[in-house]
Design a protein around this motif. Structure first.
Motif, mmCIF file in Angstrom:
data_model
loop_
_atom_site.group_PDB
_atom_site.id
_atom_site.type_symbol
_atom_site.label_atom_id
_atom_site.label_comp_id
_atom_site.label_asym_id
_atom_site.label_seq_id
_atom_site.Cartn_x
_atom_site.Cartn_y
_atom_site.Cartn_z
ATOM 1 N N PRO A 36 -44.546 -23.203 17.166
ATOM 2 C CA PRO A 36 -44.575 -23.806 18.505
ATOM 3 C C PRO A 36 -43.836 -25.135 18.485
ATOM 4 O O PRO A 36 -43.857 -25.835 17.464
ATOM 5 N N ARG A 93 -44.937 -31.041 20.701
ATOM 6 C CA ARG A 93 -45.238 -31.482 22.060
ATOM 7 C C ARG A 93 -45.085 -32.999 22.123
ATOM 8 O O ARG A 93 -45.808 -33.719 21.458
ATOM 9 N N SER A 98 -47.184 -15.890 28.520
ATOM 10 C CA SER A 98 -47.458 -16.112 29.941
ATOM 11 C C SER A 98 -47.563 -14.784 30.681
ATOM 12 O O SER A 98 -48.309 -14.665 31.656
ATOM 13 N N TYR A 120 -50.163 -19.235 20.465
ATOM 14 C CA TYR A 120 -48.773 -18.795 20.392
ATOM 15 C C TYR A 120 -47.963 -19.370 21.533
ATOM 16 O O TYR A 120 -48.511 -19.788 22.548
ATOM 17 N N VAL A 121 -46.656 -19.365 21.329
ATOM 18 C CA VAL A 121 -45.748 -19.747 22.403
ATOM 19 C C VAL A 121 -44.791 -18.579 22.623
ATOM 20 O O VAL A 121 -44.687 -17.687 21.808
ATOM 21 N N SER A 173 -42.445 -16.386 25.997
ATOM 22 C CA SER A 173 -42.552 -15.905 27.374
ATOM 23 C C SER A 173 -43.603 -14.809 27.498
ATOM 24 O O SER A 173 -44.283 -14.696 28.528
ATOM 25 N N ARG A 183 -54.836 -22.950 13.435
ATOM 26 C CA ARG A 183 -54.175 -21.849 14.138
ATOM 27 C C ARG A 183 -54.962 -20.553 14.024
ATOM 28 O O ARG A 183 -54.412 -19.474 13.877
ATOM 29 N N GLN A 218 -52.798 -18.000 24.363
ATOM 30 C CA GLN A 218 -51.915 -19.028 24.879
ATOM 31 C C GLN A 218 -52.002 -20.295 24.030
ATOM 32 O O GLN A 218 -51.028 -21.032 23.877
ATOM 33 N N ASP A 219 -53.186 -20.546 23.507
ATOM 34 C CA ASP A 219 -53.378 -21.722 22.668
ATOM 35 C C ASP A 219 -52.718 -21.546 21.304
ATOM 36 O O ASP A 219 -52.208 -22.498 20.714
ATOM 37 N N GLY A 261 -47.640 -29.101 17.589
ATOM 38 C CA GLY A 261 -48.550 -28.569 18.588
ATOM 39 C C GLY A 261 -50.006 -28.639 18.216
ATOM 40 O O GLY A 261 -50.830 -28.045 18.877
ATOM 41 N N MET A 281 -51.334 -23.922 33.197
ATOM 42 C CA MET A 281 -50.339 -23.488 32.204
ATOM 43 C C MET A 281 -49.831 -22.073 32.471
ATOM 44 O O MET A 281 -49.027 -21.540 31.718
ATOM 45 N N HIS A 295 -55.517 -31.367 27.551
ATOM 46 C CA HIS A 295 -55.385 -30.172 26.699
ATOM 47 C C HIS A 295 -56.510 -29.982 25.689
ATOM 48 O O HIS A 295 -56.844 -28.846 25.361
#
Lengths: 595, 460
Positions: free
Chosen positions: A123, A126, A507, A501-502, A504, A380, A498-499, B27, A427, A201
């Motif tokens: 990920p 941030r 979502s 992995y990143v 598309s 993780r 969602q927490d 993250g 999110m 978050h």
């Protein structure tokens, strides 16, 4: 029952084993290709030299490769730091060759030959910017609006409207707050901006852990041992079939749209399948008094299966690369998860045994769940699964403080859950069409799978062929299973993804599950109204998403007595005698039910 | 023994998590905050209960836990963790001020008003002057004052005197709740520290303007007065509105009052700070409004009691983690001198004021100890000082941090001892008329009303 569980586990292990084998195969192939490239090159592979004596500057790439994590603490966190701790090191540099790690950039390219799965990308970092005053003020105003909305939602007129639309269960699961988060995050509204979301978050792991712990805290192992014969296998069919249908259908769509790439299509499909397993409608009230709900314990079994799915997904699909500490095999991470949940459960159990007061229990529960969920998310792993294990362990050991813990969990569950939903909604990306396509498959696959499972369960020929006892469900139970809603845990599963992995596809999953929950509820209630118009009754809201709180006295289920209509020609039988009142904090007697 | 063992086990778990952890910046920051929060809550709470077994205040245990696990000692909490956990500070201060305000029933405090006024005048103002004098004459110990002119040194001494005299309603309220004290001593001390905070804020604005003028900076007196007016009177006015809002909620809605109060405290802290209001004065005004004009004062107090413990534990734990032990090493002797001066000033000023005003003997003997604890306000003023005088603000702030650190560690122990010796410890139960249920009895009643989930029997 045992055979059924073993069969389910074997199926799951088979699926993930295939994925792991494919990844292992890819690694071997990549290593072989690298060897070939190395031989072709005239110069040897770059062996970067680490300057141990001045390990520290962040702009030195070689040093950065060996610099321990920033928050590792003491000096035993890495070889460079350990060498630097030796004060006898002279100012001159000491060259230590370090193998070149695989650059992360290569991991993003698709495999060239054969069935190869690249490790999932890490990920992105941030970047945290402090929110401005205006952002905070607008966020606060937005949160105050949430409180007002929650207050209005309890108004009788609003509840009547929910019953009319048949969306009570959906509202109870907190979906309006998801929508609020979605709207508040939009650029036009701007209440929950990116920086404010970063601020909030930490609520995500806490909310996930709270739900997992609450569900684990009602996981009674003794009740599972008392399941009637034939009911377990029947419900196993109704869990495995929807899971398989969704993994197959959604996996295919994900493969076509996202590609083979990192193998995440299988991961996402399994997550969706796991979310689809859960759900049984609550029973109808029995006018003759409390009746035995035979399949209620199996809700817990479904939740347990969902936790197994989360553990496996988090273990087999992990971020990799030289920046991640402790590169372990996937099965080792399963043991780490189980061990962490058990160890934290034991610590929490010891802590609870040391204190008695109610205010103290609240602090201890907040601290314990934040610790467990934070630790799991930090490594993780799935906070839901780890906290579930801890909660289940605590519940199934003796203790006089259980009622106090239950009260503390119920008291804070709703507010934590609602804030968590708002952040999750903020999110959520609704614009991706793939999520809506997956939603259709998800709802259809789940419904078809459960109906098929119920159908197969009543087939006597199948029972003879499989040599197991099926057909133990009555008509009402089969309908409750087939037309089951999705609850808070399904949303928690996808938010947990969602927490972790990143990408598309994550979502898309959020769209699928949240939209699927709404669609499932609407579709099933339409079916119920059509098939059983006389007996149909709209379910009322419950107090807590996890079901820990007591049901309202007038709660109705899906329908009243379908199999046996009430004979109104005779006077109703007298109600059974009420059990003697129990003092709070008395431990549960397994023979007499909940105390 | 078990609690100490649990603290060790938690520390080992946290250390293990740090070893397993991925590198920062990929993250893991939100999870790190959640983990740090949980670890701090549990460890500080266990440490507090451990300290209580040794007859020390629980909040000293919370502070000690924060010091040990914080970045200065073991490093199990990193500086990032600590900065993210500062969100508890605002909420805690607002809750404490709400509690203090809800305790201040003006009608019943009227007999103590004279004592409160005299102790504020003699004890607080007198100690401010004493501290300023000592700073001025001991400026040879302070390198940052070495090259200042007479006027500059004098004005700077005044600023430091005001900063170092600030007290802590938080510690007083926490100790009062811990010891369940009630009586003229604790009520007088609470009234003095609350009033003194207002006076200190006012004085700081005035002396810092004087100091800015002495150092050649252009000061707009009207602008300063406007800001001060907004900070004091704007906070009071908005506090009354917030108090009305809370009372409407308490009247209409019978449940979830504790969570609502925490939410209001959060809003007051975050929004108030950004609107240049003082959250402490705002919440104080709200609490006083509810106590003196509505019948919900007792209920507000009970709701806060239910919700405040986690916030207090985190607040004092974070305070401990932010204590600058490295500063103590460099400014230790000077800080110890000023701590002693401060303590002497409060003791003498309190005795003189109590004798002058005819305060009860228990106030005369032990009131000075209640003025000694120090926490958030002094640190906030020190930070403001750093911003106002950047040329030497950091060095002066370090001195103030050292003074606050020593007072945070020592003063609560002394005040707790004073409460016990005065006989007011446990006074809240003795003064309960017995006509209505106590808060603990009401809690039991509420638990009974929350019926357990009826689990249907599984048919055999």
């Amino acid at each position: 029952m045992r055979r059924a569980i073993l069969a389910a586990l074997a199926l799951v292990v088979l699926v993930v084993g295939v994925a792991d084998a494919a990844r292992t195969s890819h690694r071997k192939t990549a290593a072989a290709e690298k060897k070939k490239e190395t031989k072709k090159k005239k110069k040897p592979a770059a062996a970067k030299v680490v300057r141990v004596a001045d390990a520290g500057p962040a702009d030195d790439e070689a040093v950065a490769a060996e610099v321990p994590p920033a928050d590792a603490g003491p000096a035993d966190a890495g070889p460079a730091a350990a060498a630097a701790a030796g004060t006898a090191q002279p100012p001159e540099t000491l060259a230590i060759p370090v193998p070149v790690p695989i650059p992360i950039e290569r991991a993003t390219k698709p495999a060239k030959v054969g069935f190869k799965l690249e490790p999932a990308p890490l990920p992105p970092a941030r970047v945290r910017r402090a929110p401005t005053a205006l952002e905070v003020i607008t966020a606060i105003i937005g949160l105050v609006a949430i409180v007002g909305m929650a207050y209005l939602a309890s108004h009788p007129k609003v509840q009547e409207l929910e019953e009319l639309l048949g969306i009570t269960a959906v509202v109870t699961a907190g979906l309006p707050f998801v929508l609020f988060g979605l709207i508040a995050h939009s650029k036009q509204i701007g209440i929950l901006s990116g920086s404010v979301l970063q601020y909030l978050h930490p609520f995500i792991p806490l909310g996930l852990g709270w739900i997992g712990f609450s569900i684990g805290f009602r996981f009674d192992v003794r009740r599972l041992e008392a399941l009637p014969r034939g009911v377990g296998p029947a419900l196993l069919l109704t869990s495995v079939l929807p899971f398989a249908a969704i993994v197959g259908a959604c996996g295919l769509i994900l493969l076509m749209t996202d590609g083979l790439g990192h193998g995440t299509f299988l991961r996402d499909a399994i997550i969706l399948g796991t979310a689809a397993i859960i759900g049984v409608r609550p029973p109808a009230p029995n006018p003759e008094g409390p009746s035995a709900d035979r399949i209620a314990p199996l809700v817990q079994l479904q939740e347990g299966c969902a936790m197994i799915g989360l553990v496996l997904v988090a273990a087999f699909w992990r971020p990799s690369g030289h920046e991640v500490g402790w590169q372990l095999p996937a099965f080792a991470w399963i043991f780490v998860t189980l061990g962490m949940g058990t160890a934290l459960g034991a610590v929490i159990y010891a802590v609870l045994n040391a204190f008695r007061g109610r205010a103290e229990i609240t602090v201890l529960m907040l601290g314990s769940i934040a610790l467990a969920a934070g630790m799991a998310s930090f490594l993780r792993l799935s906070p839901v699964a780890v906290c579930f294990i801890a909660g289940a362990l605590i519940f199934n050991f003796p203790g006089t403080w259980k009622e106090q813990v239950r009260v503390a969990l119920v008291k804070l569950e709703r507010p934590i859950y609602l804030v968590f939903l708002v952040v999750a909604g903020a999110m959520w990306e609704v614009t991706a069409w793939q999520g809506w396509v997956l939603l259709l498959l998800f709802v259809a696959g789940r419904l078809v799978g459960k109906v098929l499972g119920v159908f197969l369960a009543r087939e006597s020929r199948l029972s003879e062929q499989l040599h197991i006892e099926l057909g133990g469900l009555n008509h009402e139970e089969r309908v409750r299973i087939a037309l089951a809603p999705m609850g808070a845990l399904a949303i928690a599963i996808v938010v947990s993804a969602q927490d972790l992995y990143v990408g598309s596809t994550v979502s898309w999953m959020v769209t699928t599950v949240i939209g699927g929950a709404v669609a499932t509820e609407i579709v099933t209630q339409l079916i119920l109204r059509k098939l059983y118009p006389d007996a149909y009754a709209v379910p009322l809201a419950t107090e807590s998403p996890s079901g820990l709180a007591p049901q309202p006295r007038e709660a109705t289920g899906t329908f009243a007595r379908i199999a046996e209509p009430i004979d109104t020609s005779r006077p109703p039988p007298p109600p059974p005698p009420m059990p003697p009142p129990r003092l709070p904090g008395v431990d549960r007697d397994p023979d007499e039910g909940w105390s | 023994m078990m609690r100490a063992l649990l603290i060790v086990v938690l520390g080992l778990l946290m250390h293990a998590a740090q070893q397993f952890a991925p590198a920062a910046g990929i993250g893991s920051a939100p999870a790190a905050t959640t983990l740090a929060c949980g670890y701090l809550l549990l460890t500080a709470f266990l440490a507090g209960s451990l300290f209580k077994q040794f007859g020390l205040p629980k909040l000293t245990g919370y502070l000690a836990a924060g010091i040990v696990i914080g970045p200065q000692v073991l490093g199990l909490l990193t500086p990032d963790n600590v900065s993210h956990l500062r969100i508890f500070n605002g909420v805690a201060i607002a809750l404490i001020a709400l509690t203090a305000g809800s305790e201040m029933h003006l009608a019943s405090m009227r007999p103590l008003m004279r004592s409160i006024a005299w102790i504020t005048l003699c004890g607080v103002l007198g100690t401010t002057v004493l501290l300023a004098v000592v700073v001025y004459f001991a400026r040879s110990l302070l390198p940052f004052m070495a090259e200042l002119s007479h006027n500059q040194a004098l004005t700077l001494s005044l600023v430091l005197g005001v900063t170092m005299v600030a007290q802590s309603p938080a510690v007083v309220v926490a100790l009062r709740d811990e010891t369940e004290a009630d009586g003229p001593l604790i009520r007088t001390v609470l009234g003095v520290v609350v009033l003194a905070d207002l006076v200190v804020i006012l004085m700081f604005a005035v002396v810092s303007s004087l100091a800015q003028g002495a150092f050649g900076a252009q000061t707009d007196i009207l602008e300063t007065a406007r800001k001060l007016f907004w900070e004091l009177f704007g906070s009071m006015g908005i506090g009354v509105v917030v108090g009305a809002f809370i009372s409407v909620y308490l009247r209409r809605i019978k449940t979830s009052g504790a969570l609502f109060v925490v939410a209001v405290a959060f809003v007051v802290a975050e929004v108030g700070m950004r609107m240049h209001l003082d959250p402490l004065i705002l919440a104080l005004a709200a609490g006083m409004f509810i106590r003196n004009t509505t019948p919900f004062g007792d209920r507000l107090h009970r709701e806060i009691e239910q919700a405040s413990l986690p916030v207090y534990v985190a607040f004092f734990g974070v305070a401990g983690a932010t204590i600058h032990l490295d500063v103590l090493a460099s400014v230790g002797p000077a800080a110890a001198l000023f701590v002693a001066t401060r303590a002497i000033g409060f003791q003498v000023g309190n005795r003189v004021a109590a004798a002058r005003s005819g305060a009860p003997d228990v106030v005369r003997r032990f009131g000075g100890f209640g003025l000694m604890p120090q926490a958030g306000l002094a640190l906030a003023l020190a930070l403001l000082f750093t911003k106002t005088f950047p040329q030497f603000g950091a060095s002066a702030s370090a001195l103030v941090f050292g003074v606050v650190a020593l007072n945070e560690l020592v003063a609560p122990v002394l005040f707790r001892l004073a409460l016990v010796k005065s006989g007011e410890s446990g006074g809240r139960h003795r003064m309960d008329p017995g006509g209505g249920p106590t808060s603990s009895q009401e809690e039991e009643q509420e638990e009974l009303e929350l019926e357990p989930t009826p689990v249907p029997e599984v048919a055999s």
